[in-house]
Structure formats: C-alpha cells, structure tokens
Design a protein around this motif. Structure first.
Motif, PDB file in Angstrom:
ATOM      1  N   SER A 137      13.685  18.935   8.675  1.00  0.00           N
ATOM      2  CA  SER A 137      12.733  19.513   9.398  1.00  0.00           C
ATOM      3  C   SER A 137      11.691  18.072   9.296  1.00  0.00           C
ATOM      4  N   PHE A 138      11.365  17.249   8.194  1.00  0.00           N
ATOM      5  CA  PHE A 138      10.704  16.363   8.222  1.00  0.00           C
ATOM      6  C   PHE A 138      11.184  15.181   9.059  1.00  0.00           C
ATOM      7  N   ASN A 139      12.360  14.945   8.901  1.00  0.00           N
ATOM      8  CA  ASN A 139      13.054  13.789   9.612  1.00  0.00           C
ATOM      9  C   ASN A 139      12.995  14.001  11.410  1.00  0.00           C
ATOM     10  N   ASP A 140      12.976  15.325  11.699  1.00  0.00           N
ATOM     11  CA  ASP A 140      12.943  15.491  13.237  1.00  0.00           C
ATOM     12  C   ASP A 140      11.530  15.203  13.772  1.00  0.00           C
ATOM     13  N   ILE A 141      10.342  15.203  12.768  1.00  0.00           N
ATOM     14  CA  ILE A 141       9.107  14.851  13.142  1.00  0.00           C
ATOM     15  C   ILE A 141       8.648  13.367  12.959  1.00  0.00           C
ATOM     16  N   LEU A 142       9.227  12.934  11.614  1.00  0.00           N
ATOM     17  CA  LEU A 142       9.082  11.503  11.137  1.00  0.00           C
ATOM     18  C   LEU A 142       9.786  10.399  11.506  1.00  0.00           C
ATOM     19  N   ASN A 143      11.033  10.932  11.770  1.00  0.00           N
ATOM     20  CA  ASN A 143      12.310   9.808  11.685  1.00  0.00           C
ATOM     21  C   ASN A 143      12.237   8.682  10.604  1.00  0.00           C
ATOM     22  N   PHE A 144      12.094   9.351   9.211  1.00  0.00           N
ATOM     23  CA  PHE A 144      11.612   8.610   8.003  1.00  0.00           C
ATOM     24  C   PHE A 144      12.808   7.698   7.757  1.00  0.00           C
ATOM     25  N   ASP A 145      12.482   6.620   6.865  1.00  0.00           N
ATOM     26  CA  ASP A 145      13.506   5.654   6.532  1.00  0.00           C
ATOM     27  C   ASP A 145      14.479   5.901   5.279  1.00  0.00           C
ATOM     28  N   GLY A 146      14.074   6.755   4.491  1.00  0.00           N
ATOM     29  CA  GLY A 146      14.766   7.067   3.355  1.00  0.00           C
ATOM     30  C   GLY A 146      14.333   8.349   2.456  1.00  0.00           C
ATOM     31  N   GLN A 156       0.928  22.824  10.810  1.00  0.00           N
ATOM     32  CA  GLN A 156      -0.367  21.911  10.662  1.00  0.00           C
ATOM     33  C   GLN A 156       0.003  20.723   9.537  1.00  0.00           C
ATOM     34  N   MET A 157       0.983  21.075   8.908  1.00  0.00           N
ATOM     35  CA  MET A 157       1.181  19.980   7.824  1.00  0.00           C
ATOM     36  C   MET A 157       2.078  18.904   8.619  1.00  0.00           C
ATOM     37  N   MET A 158       3.027  19.220   9.593  1.00  0.00           N
ATOM     38  CA  MET A 158       3.695  18.420  10.385  1.00  0.00           C
ATOM     39  C   MET A 158       2.936  17.513  11.337  1.00  0.00           C
ATOM     40  N   ASN A 159       2.118  18.251  11.990  1.00  0.00           N
ATOM     41  CA  ASN A 159       1.000  17.541  13.097  1.00  0.00           C
ATOM     42  C   ASN A 159       0.378  16.339  12.170  1.00  0.00           C
ATOM     43  N   GLU A 160      -0.353  16.697  11.206  1.00  0.00           N
ATOM     44  CA  GLU A 160      -0.861  15.874  10.255  1.00  0.00           C
ATOM     45  C   GLU A 160      -0.152  14.673   9.894  1.00  0.00           C
ATOM     46  N   ILE A 161       0.851  14.857   9.161  1.00  0.00           N
ATOM     47  CA  ILE A 161       1.597  13.793   8.713  1.00  0.00           C
ATOM     48  C   ILE A 161       2.003  12.898   9.975  1.00  0.00           C
ATOM     49  N   ALA A 162       2.479  13.462  11.241  1.00  0.00           N
ATOM     50  CA  ALA A 162       2.809  12.794  12.188  1.00  0.00           C
ATOM     51  C   ALA A 162       1.605  11.846  12.671  1.00  0.00           C
ATOM     52  N   THR A 163       0.516  12.379  12.619  1.00  0.00           N
ATOM     53  CA  THR A 163      -0.513  11.750  13.327  1.00  0.00           C
ATOM     54  C   THR A 163      -1.075  10.608  12.222  1.00  0.00           C
ATOM     55  N   VAL A 201       0.979  -1.185  -0.118  1.00  0.00           N
ATOM     56  CA  VAL A 201       0.029  -0.007  -0.032  1.00  0.00           C
ATOM     57  C   VAL A 201       0.972   1.169  -0.132  1.00  0.00           C
ATOM     58  N   ILE A 202       0.856   2.103  -0.827  1.00  0.00           N
ATOM     59  CA  ILE A 202       1.390   3.466  -1.222  1.00  0.00           C
ATOM     60  C   ILE A 202       0.561   4.434  -0.741  1.00  0.00           C
ATOM     61  N   ILE A 203       0.770   5.334   0.367  1.00  0.00           N
ATOM     62  CA  ILE A 203       0.188   6.223   0.718  1.00  0.00           C
ATOM     63  C   ILE A 203       0.440   7.629   0.168  1.00  0.00           C
ATOM     64  N   ASP A 204      -0.139   8.340  -0.457  1.00  0.00           N
ATOM     65  CA  ASP A 204       0.108   9.752  -1.069  1.00  0.00           C
ATOM     66  C   ASP A 204      -0.265  10.833  -0.221  1.00  0.00           C
ATOM     67  N   THR A 205       0.392  11.449   0.607  1.00  0.00           N
ATOM     68  CA  THR A 205      -0.072  12.421   1.664  1.00  0.00           C
ATOM     69  C   THR A 205      -0.015  13.822   0.874  1.00  0.00           C
ATOM     70  N   ALA A 206      -0.695  14.615   1.342  1.00  0.00           N
ATOM     71  CA  ALA A 206      -0.685  16.253   1.324  1.00  0.00           C
ATOM     72  C   ALA A 206       0.685  16.930   1.390  1.00  0.00           C
ATOM     73  N   GLY A 207       1.101  17.613   0.804  1.00  0.00           N
ATOM     74  CA  GLY A 207       2.121  18.560   0.664  1.00  0.00           C
ATOM     75  C   GLY A 207       1.783  20.033   0.858  1.00  0.00           C
ATOM     76  N   ARG A 208       2.743  20.944   1.380  1.00  0.00           N
ATOM     77  CA  ARG A 208       2.495  22.277   1.365  1.00  0.00           C
ATOM     78  C   ARG A 208       3.612  23.165   0.581  1.00  0.00           C
ATOM     79  N   LEU A 209       3.493  24.169   0.454  1.00  0.00           N
ATOM     80  CA  LEU A 209       4.316  24.968  -0.312  1.00  0.00           C
ATOM     81  C   LEU A 209       5.622  25.358   0.615  1.00  0.00           C
ATOM     82  N   ALA A 210       5.611  25.182   1.807  1.00  0.00           N
ATOM     83  CA  ALA A 210       6.541  25.247   2.791  1.00  0.00           C
ATOM     84  C   ALA A 210       6.143  24.548   3.902  1.00  0.00           C
ATOM     85  N   VAL A 211       7.064  24.151   4.983  1.00  0.00           N
ATOM     86  CA  VAL A 211       7.007  23.361   6.112  1.00  0.00           C
ATOM     87  C   VAL A 211       6.235  24.247   6.990  1.00  0.00           C
ATOM     88  N   ASP A 212       4.974  23.667   7.479  1.00  0.00           N
ATOM     89  CA  ASP A 212       4.377  24.441   8.625  1.00  0.00           C
ATOM     90  C   ASP A 212       3.714  23.366   9.610  1.00  0.00           C
TER      91      ASP A 212
END
Length: 445
Positions: A234-243, A199-206, A186-197
């Motif tokens: 910025s994204f890694n600090d919130i998500l700790n992404f894999d790659g 609301q966006m970070m809270n949403e993707i973290a949730t 399953v590949i989940i395509d999430t929303a992006g924003r024009l800049a890091v904000d």
C-alpha cells in the motif's frame, strides 16, 4: 530470530542431510515440508509454492540424486534460493544529497521513531556523518518528546516546531536549518496511523513531493508477518519507496515478512532492528540471513561485531598477562563488557553455527552475566588479581555481598580456571592440539 522456521526447515531437510538413499520421492516430500514450514512462517502461498518449484527444478538440473553428497547440495540450493528471494545482495543507503534527506514512513507502532534514532546513530558512528532528526509527527501525543529523548540518548540534535501542525512546512524548515548549520544528513520522522488510511497517504505523499528525498524508507514491524507485506505494498503504491526496514526481529518473529517482502514490492530490505538499544541496527545481508534461518550461523557478522569492539592495546596487555599467569578477574570483567557491547546474547548465539540448535530450550537473556559481575564486584582488588587467594571465609563474604551462593562462586572459579588454561594453551601454539582434543571428545559422544 526465526527460531520456529529454522526448526521446521531443519526437520524438513533432516532426511536429505543424512547418508541414506536419496530418491525423487523423498526430495518431493522434503520440499513439501519446506513449503509447509514457509506457510507456517506466514509466507504468502504463491511465493512459497514458487520457491519450492524453483528448488526442485534446480535440484533435478544439478543431478542431486546422483551427487556424492546429495543432502548438502540440497541444503545449498535451499540457501541460495532463500538468498535470492530476500534480495540477493545487500543494498546500501543513498547519501548523495547536500544534505542527504531520508524520509521515514510506516504505521504507528512499527518502531519508526526509535529506528530514526538508530539510523542517525549508525550514520554518526559508522559513516562519520552529522545527522539532524526532524520531528514531523504532529498527531501522536508526546511523539516530539519521544524523538527529543532519542536524540539526547545518541547525542544527535532534533529539529521541532511544536506550534506548527503542518508537517510539510516543518520538514522544509528542518532541511533549511540543516543547510544553515552544517548538517549533512536529515532524517524526517513522519506520523503513522493504526491502519492505512487516505488522509495519511495523502499527507506523506505531499511531504515526499515537497522535499524530494534522496531516500524514502518504509519501516515495518517484522512480527506482523503477512500484514507487513500487505502494508508495504500500500505504501509503495503511493510513495515508490527505496527500501524497507524490518524492526523487532529479536522477537518471536515468524519470518514471513523478511522472506516475502522483496518479492511483493520489488524493493530491498536495507536495515533490520535487532533489539531495543540504540546500536541494535544491522545492514540486511540476504545470504547471511538465509544461513541463519537454515541454522548455519553467521560467522562473518559475528567477526565484524567483534572487530568493532576489539581494543588492540587491551588485547596485547591481556596476552602478556596470560603468558605470565597473571590473567585475573578484572581482565575477565573487561572481556565480559566487550561481549555485552556486541549485542544481545541470544542474537550472538544465533551467529554461531549449530549453537542455536544446541542451546534450544535454554533461556538466554542479557542478564546472563549479571551474577558473575556481582560476584566479581564483591571481591577486593587483591582477590580479583589473585583468584587462588579465595579461601572458604572469603567465599562466604563474597556470596553474602553478591547475593549468590558459595556453590555459584566455586562454579565460577572452576570455569575461570578452565578458561585460563585454554587461553594459555592457545597462546603457546597449542591451538591445533586443542582442536584435536575437541575432535576426539566429539567422537566419544
């Protein structure tokens, strides 16, 4: 790909590549130019400085000055250090779940939705997976439609819920649908924003917390250079992404993101996007990329791409035709089609050692074969199978039908004749003889 950086590094290492005297002074001067080239490519100053310091340390430790080929050894050290900086080894994608859930994250405009499709296509065609795309971008106009179009292009189903504005609920429903219908990725395509904000970070973290994906990937536009690295942090600090996935590497990219990102977030680059087509996706190999940046080409990737498109039965037929002098324009056309399937011509040229430098300044685009195909399509079946039948009146008719000139037709016939002779020579065990001829010609320059 990374043309400017490649040129500048080539100039920086030029002195050491020669057979002149190598001293500690010109090693230091060379590394200063290397650092400048990296900074121009938008590599972070601290990373560029650490890089050249490590190369200098290695160079002095390996007695570059007293080695038989100091220039080549120095280039090898730069290549090895570049490889290490970009991650060392290629990293695979985690597909351990049932189904495996992959969460895509990134800013708007990074190519996230398109790359979700490319990844689905890659997993379907190369890994024999049955992927499902899930549309969770509930903000951008037509984002759901875009993913459906991408899914249709590659024959992959898309799960969406147009009336729902809760991306967590959509992603959970998508995973439940995948389990019930036999999808294993399953590949989940999430929303992006024009800049890091926030609301966006809270949403993707949730979303991340709710679905616990096996793989979280951060998609970033390589052309944004150092900004890409900062956004990744910025994204890694919130998500700790894999790659990381780097898109738009086929553009006039400076290379800073590819070189710096692993060092800053300590996460591997897993895939790269190399064009607009759905199959323009490559696994990221740090060593191969380092070789390409230094103008050494990437023969391994070129051979891999050729093998993917190679039709053994077709090759046998062509071998027989060459042996009987029956290789015609229909066969030539089928060879062109196979080359086109391998990817963009500019990208392929970059994989051939020295080709990028030799063809510098020439405009290589995917329409390069267009006029050749037009000429061949304007021929009758008899003319295609027997090129020697092309007399003046036939050439005039073909030129008119293909929108080309008689001069272009003559040029194609000459090239076709030369290629046929070369293929015949290679068939008859004349490969060694041909290499000797090429070597002699090279010596005459």
């Amino acid at each position: 790909m990374f043309d400017n950086l490649s040129d500048k590094l080539d100039k920086a290492l030029h002195v050491l590549k020669g057979h002149g005297q190598i001293t500690e002074i010109n090693v230091a001067e060379t590394l200063k130019e290397v650092r400048r080239a990296l900074l121009d490519a938008d590599v972070n100053f601290k990373i560029a400085k650490e890089f050249t310091n490590k190369v200098k340390e290695e160079a002095m430790g390996q007695n570059v000055l007293t080695s038989l080929q100091p220039g080549q050894l120095m280039v090898k050290l730069v290549k090895d250090e570049l490889t290490e900086l970009m991650g060392g080894e290629a990293e695979g994608i985690n597909l351990s779940g049932t189904p495996s859930v992959i969460l895509m994250s990134g800013l708007q405009g990074s190519g996230k939705t398109t790359f979700s499709g490319k990844l689905a296509n890659y997993l379907k065609t190369k890994k024999n997976k049955n992927p499902l795309l899930v549309a969770c971008d509930v903000y951008r106009p037509a984002a759901i439609d875009q993913l459906h179009v991408v899914g249709d292009q590659i024959g992959v189903e898309v799960f969406s819920d147009r009336g729902n504005t809760d991306p967590v609920a959509i992603s959970e429903a998508g995973i439940a649908y995948a389990k019930a219908n036999g999808f294993n990725v399953v590949i989940i395509d999430t929303a992006g924003r024009l800049a890091v904000d926030k609301q966006m970070m809270n949403e993707i973290a949730t979303i991340h917390k709710a679905i616990q994906p096996q793989e979280t990937l951060f998609v970033v536009d390589a052309m944004t250079g150092q900004d890409a690295v900062n956004t990744a942090k910025s994204f890694n600090d919130i998500l700790n992404f894999d790659g990381v996935i780097l898109t738009k590497l086929d553009g006039d990219t400076r290379g800073g993101a590819a070189i710096s990102i692993k060092s800053v977030v300590n996460k591997p680059i897993k895939f790269i996007g190399t064009g607009e087509k759905m199959d323009a996706i490559d696994v990221f190999y740090p060593a191969r990329m380092a070789e390409r940046i230094l103008g050494m080409g990437d023969v391994v990737s070129l051979v891999e791409r050729a093998q993917e498109q190679f039709d053994e039965e077709e090759a046998r037929k062509i071998q027989k035709k060459i042996a009987k002098n029956k290789f015609g324009f229909d066969d030539f056309l089928s060879q062109i089609q196979q080359i086109k399937k391998m990817g963009s011509l500019k990208d392929l040229m970059g994989m051939i050692p020295g080709a990028g430098k030799a063809l510098k300044g020439l405009d290589i685009d995917d329409d390069a074969f267009k006029h050749i195909e037009a000429i061949i399509h304007s021929m009758t079946p008899e003319e295609r199978s027997t090129p020697t039948s092309l007399n003046a009146s036939r050439k005039k008719r073909i030129a008119k039908g293909s929108g080309t000139s008689i001069q272009e037709i003559n040029q194609l016939l000459k090239q076709f004749d030369q290629m046929s002779k070369m293929m015949k020579m290679m068939q008859g065990g004349g490969g060694k003889k041909m290499m000797q001829m090429m070597g002699a010609m090279k010596g005459m320059k």
